[in-house]
Design a protein around this motif. Sequence first.
Motif, mmCIF file in Angstrom:
data_model
loop_
_atom_site.group_PDB
_atom_site.id
_atom_site.type_symbol
_atom_site.label_atom_id
_atom_site.label_comp_id
_atom_site.label_asym_id
_atom_site.label_seq_id
_atom_site.Cartn_x
_atom_site.Cartn_y
_atom_site.Cartn_z
ATOM 1 N N ALA A 14 0.998 -0.932 0.128
ATOM 2 C CA ALA A 14 -0.412 0.537 0.098
ATOM 3 C C ALA A 14 0.993 0.977 0.000
ATOM 4 O O ALA A 14 0.848 2.056 0.531
ATOM 5 C CB ALA A 14 -0.914 -0.074 1.077
ATOM 6 N N ARG A 15 1.186 1.429 -0.926
ATOM 7 C CA ARG A 15 2.266 2.956 -1.276
ATOM 8 C C ARG A 15 1.565 4.127 -1.643
ATOM 9 O O ARG A 15 2.457 4.886 -1.493
ATOM 10 C CB ARG A 15 2.987 2.541 -2.449
ATOM 11 N N ASP A 16 0.289 4.260 -1.571
ATOM 12 C CA ASP A 16 -0.206 5.609 -1.804
ATOM 13 C C ASP A 16 -0.400 5.981 -1.058
ATOM 14 O O ASP A 16 -1.758 6.517 -0.652
ATOM 15 C CB ASP A 16 -0.776 5.561 -3.162
ATOM 16 N N VAL A 17 0.051 5.697 0.527
ATOM 17 C CA VAL A 17 -1.084 5.766 1.390
ATOM 18 C C VAL A 17 -0.675 7.575 1.547
ATOM 19 O O VAL A 17 0.885 7.995 1.655
ATOM 20 C CB VAL A 17 -0.526 4.868 2.181
ATOM 21 N N THR A 18 -1.706 8.242 2.405
ATOM 22 C CA THR A 18 -1.794 9.693 2.541
ATOM 23 C C THR A 18 -1.380 9.604 3.481
ATOM 24 O O THR A 18 -2.653 9.204 5.008
ATOM 25 C CB THR A 18 -2.552 10.296 1.194
ATOM 26 N N VAL A 19 -0.762 10.125 4.505
ATOM 27 C CA VAL A 19 -1.285 10.411 6.043
ATOM 28 C C VAL A 19 -1.308 11.832 6.627
ATOM 29 O O VAL A 19 -0.831 12.996 5.706
ATOM 30 C CB VAL A 19 -0.353 10.802 6.988
ATOM 31 N N THR A 20 -2.938 12.570 7.069
ATOM 32 C CA THR A 20 -3.598 14.046 6.881
ATOM 33 C C THR A 20 -3.174 14.332 8.435
ATOM 34 O O THR A 20 -3.395 13.275 9.115
ATOM 35 C CB THR A 20 -4.869 13.530 6.919
ATOM 36 N N VAL A 21 -2.571 15.193 9.572
ATOM 37 C CA VAL A 21 -2.047 15.581 9.595
ATOM 38 C C VAL A 21 -3.291 16.645 10.862
ATOM 39 O O VAL A 21 -3.544 17.688 9.587
ATOM 40 C CB VAL A 21 -1.433 16.891 10.053
ATOM 41 N N VAL A 22 -4.167 16.219 11.372
ATOM 42 C CA VAL A 22 -5.675 17.367 11.341
ATOM 43 C C VAL A 22 -5.460 17.776 12.626
ATOM 44 O O VAL A 22 -4.870 17.699 14.296
ATOM 45 C CB VAL A 22 -6.874 16.407 12.066
ATOM 46 N N VAL A 23 -5.190 19.237 12.421
ATOM 47 C CA VAL A 23 -5.263 20.218 13.322
ATOM 48 C C VAL A 23 -6.633 20.661 14.318
ATOM 49 O O VAL A 23 -7.734 20.935 13.617
ATOM 50 C CB VAL A 23 -4.618 21.528 12.394
ATOM 51 N N ILE A 121 3.429 23.695 7.381
ATOM 52 C CA ILE A 121 2.694 23.496 6.881
ATOM 53 C C ILE A 121 4.414 24.195 5.210
ATOM 54 O O ILE A 121 4.440 23.517 4.257
ATOM 55 C CB ILE A 121 2.028 24.529 6.077
ATOM 56 N N LYS A 122 4.799 24.785 6.120
ATOM 57 C CA LYS A 122 6.195 25.392 6.397
ATOM 58 C C LYS A 122 7.270 24.285 5.634
ATOM 59 O O LYS A 122 8.126 24.215 4.825
ATOM 60 C CB LYS A 122 6.786 26.550 5.689
ATOM 61 N N ARG A 123 7.512 23.034 7.092
ATOM 62 C CA ARG A 123 8.140 22.047 6.700
ATOM 63 C C ARG A 123 8.090 21.720 5.382
ATOM 64 O O ARG A 123 9.328 20.791 4.843
ATOM 65 C CB ARG A 123 7.995 21.724 7.891
ATOM 66 N N ILE A 124 6.724 21.060 5.135
ATOM 67 C CA ILE A 124 6.156 20.484 4.344
ATOM 68 C C ILE A 124 6.877 20.566 3.194
ATOM 69 O O ILE A 124 7.708 19.994 2.110
ATOM 70 C CB ILE A 124 4.878 19.678 4.607
ATOM 71 N N ARG A 125 6.261 21.712 2.673
ATOM 72 C CA ARG A 125 6.687 22.940 1.406
ATOM 73 C C ARG A 125 7.944 22.618 0.892
ATOM 74 O O ARG A 125 8.501 22.315 0.157
ATOM 75 C CB ARG A 125 6.110 23.957 0.956
ATOM 76 N N SER A 126 9.060 23.157 2.117
ATOM 77 C CA SER A 126 10.440 23.120 2.026
ATOM 78 C C SER A 126 11.022 21.925 1.630
ATOM 79 O O SER A 126 12.262 21.354 0.868
ATOM 80 C CB SER A 126 11.050 23.727 3.231
ATOM 81 N N ALA A 127 10.721 20.243 2.673
ATOM 82 C CA ALA A 127 11.715 19.291 2.003
ATOM 83 C C ALA A 127 9.816 18.745 1.187
ATOM 84 O O ALA A 127 10.522 17.391 0.685
ATOM 85 C CB ALA A 127 11.561 18.148 3.696
ATOM 86 N N GLY A 128 9.808 19.196 0.696
ATOM 87 C CA GLY A 128 8.460 18.586 -0.046
ATOM 88 C C GLY A 128 9.413 17.810 -1.556
ATOM 89 O O GLY A 128 8.081 16.641 -1.571
ATOM 90 N N ASP A 129 10.585 17.782 -1.773
ATOM 91 C CA ASP A 129 10.884 17.397 -3.042
ATOM 92 C C ASP A 129 12.213 15.902 -2.603
ATOM 93 O O ASP A 129 12.520 15.586 -3.267
ATOM 94 C CB ASP A 129 12.316 17.961 -3.634
ATOM 95 N N ARG A 130 12.006 15.513 -1.354
ATOM 96 C CA ARG A 130 12.263 14.403 -0.527
ATOM 97 C C ARG A 130 11.726 13.355 -0.959
ATOM 98 O O ARG A 130 10.703 12.899 -0.635
ATOM 99 C CB ARG A 130 12.341 14.589 1.027
ATOM 100 N N ARG A 131 12.337 11.912 -1.058
ATOM 101 C CA ARG A 131 11.074 11.096 -1.384
ATOM 102 C C ARG A 131 11.237 10.358 0.239
ATOM 103 O O ARG A 131 12.238 9.996 0.876
ATOM 104 C CB ARG A 131 12.243 10.319 -2.489
ATOM 105 N N VAL A 132 9.833 9.439 -0.190
ATOM 106 C CA VAL A 132 9.609 8.711 0.319
ATOM 107 C C VAL A 132 9.113 6.979 -0.620
ATOM 108 O O VAL A 132 7.408 7.457 -0.828
ATOM 109 C CB VAL A 132 8.314 9.174 1.345
ATOM 110 N N PRO A 134 9.145 5.348 -4.213
ATOM 111 C CA PRO A 134 8.784 6.207 -5.205
ATOM 112 C C PRO A 134 8.236 7.671 -4.601
ATOM 113 O O PRO A 134 7.817 8.080 -5.764
ATOM 114 C CB PRO A 134 7.326 5.727 -6.258
ATOM 115 N N ARG A 135 7.549 8.017 -3.798
ATOM 116 C CA ARG A 135 6.581 9.717 -4.297
ATOM 117 C C ARG A 135 7.532 10.350 -3.187
ATOM 118 O O ARG A 135 8.458 9.928 -2.393
ATOM 119 C CB ARG A 135 5.209 9.381 -2.850
#
Length: 154
Positions: A14-23, A121-132, A134-135
């Motif tokens: 299940a590689r296309d899992v998305t984790v949502t952080v709920v604020v 959100i800024k932290r995710i954007r700044s590291a967004g090009d990091r691979r997890v 294949p994604r």
Amino acid sequence: MGRHPSPTRCSRSARDVTVTVVVPNWLEWCSDDFIDLELAQPGLVVPATVTHPAFSRPRPLKCLPLVDGEPVRLLDVFPTTLSTVAESIDERFDVDPHRRTSDHWMALEQKEIDRFQSKLIKRIRSAGDRRVGPRFLRDVIRVSTAAAVFPGLT
């Protein structure tokens, strides 16, 4: 408390899992008691566990109830790191935790929740090009509000 259902298990494929952080709307929502009583017992979330060889131990999360044919939707519901923010505000205002009702306290609470969301959100954007796998990280972790994920929660 009633018996908790077994955690949802998701295969390694299940590689296309998305984790949502709920604020949360309020810091008091970050407690295990609130999550168990207001989300788990009414069936809005179910337990899930993520394991990986790089983890020192399995990581407990929650997920939205499973729907046949749809992907598992993992959630980090109201990150427990936010629960320490309430204690910090209490110290600033010298407030007893049972008296968190002043306008100043509630304004600071909202400001800290907004700051957390913005920095995450800024932290995710700044590291967004990091691979997890294949994604990209920006495609794996999402940030959402309680109102969007649990519209009836007040």
